[in-house]
Design a protein around this motif. Sequence first.
Motif, PDB file in Angstrom:
ATOM      1  N   ILE A 192       0.746  -1.302   0.075  1.00 42.15           N
ATOM      2  CA  ILE A 192       0.064   0.043  -0.042  1.00 42.15           C
ATOM      3  C   ILE A 192       0.857   1.360  -0.004  1.00 42.15           C
ATOM      4  O   ILE A 192       0.745   2.107  -0.798  1.00 42.15           O
ATOM      5  N   ASP A 193       1.861   1.119   0.674  1.00 41.83           N
ATOM      6  CA  ASP A 193       2.753   2.419   0.905  1.00 41.83           C
ATOM      7  C   ASP A 193       3.464   2.670  -0.425  1.00 41.83           C
ATOM      8  O   ASP A 193       3.922   3.855  -0.698  1.00 41.83           O
ATOM      9  N   LEU A 194       3.738   1.485  -1.142  1.00 38.99           N
ATOM     10  CA  LEU A 194       4.411   1.685  -2.639  1.00 38.99           C
ATOM     11  C   LEU A 194       3.444   2.195  -3.564  1.00 38.99           C
ATOM     12  O   LEU A 194       3.806   2.499  -4.670  1.00 38.99           O
ATOM     13  N   GLY A 195       2.059   2.195  -3.212  1.00 37.71           N
ATOM     14  CA  GLY A 195       0.863   2.762  -4.126  1.00 37.71           C
ATOM     15  C   GLY A 195       0.131   1.587  -5.002  1.00 37.71           C
ATOM     16  O   GLY A 195      -0.695   2.021  -5.612  1.00 37.71           O
ATOM     17  N   PHE A 196       0.326   0.506  -4.325  1.00 39.98           N
ATOM     18  CA  PHE A 196      -0.471  -0.587  -5.216  1.00 39.98           C
ATOM     19  C   PHE A 196      -1.792  -0.577  -4.418  1.00 39.98           C
ATOM     20  O   PHE A 196      -2.023  -0.055  -3.474  1.00 39.98           O
ATOM     21  N   GLU A 197      -2.876  -1.188  -5.324  1.00 39.81           N
ATOM     22  CA  GLU A 197      -4.089  -1.563  -4.556  1.00 39.81           C
ATOM     23  C   GLU A 197      -4.175  -2.731  -4.159  1.00 39.81           C
ATOM     24  O   GLU A 197      -3.753  -3.639  -5.188  1.00 39.81           O
ATOM     25  N   VAL A 198      -4.361  -3.098  -3.078  1.00 31.73           N
ATOM     26  CA  VAL A 198      -4.471  -4.296  -2.559  1.00 31.73           C
ATOM     27  C   VAL A 198      -5.525  -4.836  -1.979  1.00 31.73           C
ATOM     28  O   VAL A 198      -6.170  -4.302  -0.916  1.00 31.73           O
ATOM     29  N   VAL A 199      -6.091  -5.978  -1.949  1.00 33.42           N
ATOM     30  CA  VAL A 199      -7.458  -6.705  -1.566  1.00 33.42           C
ATOM     31  C   VAL A 199      -6.976  -7.120  -0.012  1.00 33.42           C
ATOM     32  O   VAL A 199      -6.013  -7.515   0.161  1.00 33.42           O
ATOM     33  N   LYS A 200      -7.399  -6.231   0.894  1.00 37.03           N
ATOM     34  CA  LYS A 200      -7.292  -6.454   2.480  1.00 37.03           C
ATOM     35  C   LYS A 200      -7.396  -8.042   2.830  1.00 37.03           C
ATOM     36  O   LYS A 200      -8.743  -8.411   2.845  1.00 37.03           O
ATOM     37  N   PRO A 201      -6.544  -9.022   3.205  1.00 34.44           N
ATOM     38  CA  PRO A 201      -6.701 -10.113   3.194  1.00 34.44           C
ATOM     39  C   PRO A 201      -7.374 -10.615   4.430  1.00 34.44           C
ATOM     40  O   PRO A 201      -7.136  -9.970   5.610  1.00 34.44           O
ATOM     41  N   LYS A 202      -8.301 -11.544   4.556  1.00 34.67           N
ATOM     42  CA  LYS A 202      -9.038 -11.877   5.856  1.00 34.67           C
ATOM     43  C   LYS A 202      -8.622 -13.605   5.937  1.00 34.67           C
ATOM     44  O   LYS A 202      -9.033 -13.927   7.212  1.00 34.67           O
ATOM     45  N   ALA A 238      -6.145 -17.218   4.544  1.00 29.27           N
ATOM     46  CA  ALA A 238      -5.410 -17.880   3.242  1.00 29.27           C
ATOM     47  C   ALA A 238      -4.118 -17.223   3.501  1.00 29.27           C
ATOM     48  O   ALA A 238      -3.633 -16.639   4.334  1.00 29.27           O
ATOM     49  N   PHE A 239      -3.065 -17.378   2.245  1.00 31.53           N
ATOM     50  CA  PHE A 239      -1.697 -16.748   2.651  1.00 31.53           C
ATOM     51  C   PHE A 239      -1.489 -16.197   1.319  1.00 31.53           C
ATOM     52  O   PHE A 239      -0.331 -16.618   0.780  1.00 31.53           O
ATOM     53  N   TYR A 240      -2.129 -15.236   0.909  1.00 33.18           N
ATOM     54  CA  TYR A 240      -1.880 -14.646  -0.494  1.00 33.18           C
ATOM     55  C   TYR A 240      -2.330 -13.026  -0.329  1.00 33.18           C
ATOM     56  O   TYR A 240      -3.199 -12.909   0.575  1.00 33.18           O
ATOM     57  N   LEU A 241      -1.538 -12.319  -1.187  1.00 33.38           N
ATOM     58  CA  LEU A 241      -2.452 -10.952  -1.456  1.00 33.38           C
ATOM     59  C   LEU A 241      -2.478 -10.856  -2.952  1.00 33.38           C
ATOM     60  O   LEU A 241      -1.679 -11.366  -3.714  1.00 33.38           O
ATOM     61  N   PHE A 242      -3.793 -10.311  -3.218  1.00 28.50           N
ATOM     62  CA  PHE A 242      -4.150 -10.069  -4.728  1.00 28.50           C
ATOM     63  C   PHE A 242      -3.869  -8.460  -4.751  1.00 28.50           C
ATOM     64  O   PHE A 242      -4.891  -8.001  -4.274  1.00 28.50           O
ATOM     65  N   VAL A 243      -3.210  -8.135  -5.754  1.00 26.53           N
ATOM     66  CA  VAL A 243      -2.795  -6.907  -5.838  1.00 26.53           C
ATOM     67  C   VAL A 243      -2.844  -6.289  -7.270  1.00 26.53           C
ATOM     68  O   VAL A 243      -2.684  -6.775  -8.479  1.00 26.53           O
ATOM     69  N   LYS A 244      -3.579  -4.994  -7.516  1.00 28.08           N
ATOM     70  CA  LYS A 244      -3.659  -4.403  -8.642  1.00 28.08           C
ATOM     71  C   LYS A 244      -2.430  -3.475  -8.884  1.00 28.08           C
ATOM     72  O   LYS A 244      -2.034  -2.829  -8.080  1.00 28.08           O
ATOM     73  N   TYR A 245      -2.110  -3.706 -10.226  1.00 27.40           N
ATOM     74  CA  TYR A 245      -0.808  -2.891 -10.422  1.00 27.40           C
ATOM     75  C   TYR A 245      -0.743  -1.947 -11.789  1.00 27.40           C
ATOM     76  O   TYR A 245       0.140  -1.200 -12.047  1.00 27.40           O
ATOM     77  N   TYR A 247      -3.942  -7.787 -12.355  1.00 22.18           N
ATOM     78  CA  TYR A 247      -3.548  -7.914 -10.836  1.00 22.18           C
ATOM     79  C   TYR A 247      -2.484  -9.155 -10.831  1.00 22.18           C
ATOM     80  O   TYR A 247      -2.127  -9.587 -11.898  1.00 22.18           O
ATOM     81  N   PHE A 248      -1.782  -9.127  -9.623  1.00 23.12           N
ATOM     82  CA  PHE A 248      -0.963 -10.283  -9.618  1.00 23.12           C
ATOM     83  C   PHE A 248      -1.098 -10.761  -7.953  1.00 23.12           C
ATOM     84  O   PHE A 248      -1.625 -10.266  -7.253  1.00 23.12           O
ATOM     85  N   ARG A 249      -0.728 -12.143  -8.135  1.00 20.70           N
ATOM     86  CA  ARG A 249      -0.854 -12.692  -6.631  1.00 20.70           C
ATOM     87  C   ARG A 249       0.485 -12.926  -6.009  1.00 20.70           C
ATOM     88  O   ARG A 249       1.290 -13.530  -6.765  1.00 20.70           O
ATOM     89  N   ILE A 250       0.626 -12.450  -5.081  1.00 24.18           N
ATOM     90  CA  ILE A 250       2.040 -12.822  -4.137  1.00 24.18           C
ATOM     91  C   ILE A 250       1.543 -13.856  -3.034  1.00 24.18           C
ATOM     92  O   ILE A 250       0.738 -13.519  -2.246  1.00 24.18           O
ATOM     93  N   SER A 251       2.696 -14.679  -2.742  1.00 28.30           N
ATOM     94  CA  SER A 251       2.373 -15.712  -1.664  1.00 28.30           C
ATOM     95  C   SER A 251       3.036 -15.123  -0.277  1.00 28.30           C
ATOM     96  O   SER A 251       4.186 -14.169  -0.436  1.00 28.30           O
ATOM     97  N   LEU A 252       2.613 -15.578   0.697  1.00 27.36           N
ATOM     98  CA  LEU A 252       2.996 -15.228   2.086  1.00 27.36           C
ATOM     99  C   LEU A 252       3.859 -16.543   2.926  1.00 27.36           C
ATOM    100  O   LEU A 252       3.775 -16.283   4.026  1.00 27.36           O
TER     101      LEU A 252
END
Length: 270
Positions: free
Chosen positions: A189-199, A201-208, A242-247
């Motif tokens: 978020i600080d970098l400026g991406f739009e990120v779905v706030k996760p509730k 699992a172990f991923y973030l789904f990010v709009k770039y 979007y892209f998915r990133i693993s946690l």
Amino acid sequence: DEVIIFKPYYPGYLPMITMTYAKPVFVDTSKTNFTITPELLAQYVTDKTKVILICNPSNPSGNVMSREEIEKIVDYVADKDIFILADEIYNELSFVDFTSFASFPKIKDKLIIVNGFSKSHSMTGWRVGYTIFPLEYRKLFVNATLFTLGSPVAVSLAAAESAITKYSDRSHVRKIYQERAEYLYKRLIDLGFEVVKPKGAFYLFVKYTMFSDLDSFEFTMDVLKEVQVALVPGISFGNEGYFRISLIADIPTLGETADRLKKYLDNHKK
């Protein structure tokens, strides 16, 4: 026959639908903050609809349906000849209170639940899962799986039994993933991406798309080549942009990931 599938979706669903000669009907939830509502469903349900497939908690968005949201879907299908297939494989990794579709007896005759040990106990390679469904359909399930599944390997069953009896409390694992999710969410978020706030699992789904006009495959390949960060393109889940990133990695590694993404963005300022 039609199967309703919500975008973004786990890629493995599509082949399972098309192998049975059913037609996948895609419902995009990115316009509704990744939530599923009866009103949204009603736009796509037809007399050919046989199954509504729901992944909760969601891969890749990390969204988790509230009890109220689930109850509305249950009420919607209660008087319809439609099955709900609930993939609850991430249920132990929900950061908020989790409600199973099995909590609603009114749909028990039209509910199929799939789950397993891959996510809750990190047993992906052991290949042990289970399903819950009305007993009257047992023969159909056996016919469909007899020559593809056979039976679980004995050592895997023993490992699963040990996992569920000795390590049933997964709260510490949940806490680890939640800390990682909150950390990387804030960094992106600080970098400026739009990120779905996760509730969960172990991923973030990010709009770039605020940074690049490349499609998601080209974007993720470009990031991989330039700064060696592996991302999964959103189009794999049905959503371009979007892209998915693993946690799965620890926080220091996720911090390095964010630093490398910042480097990539600095090199490609519009």
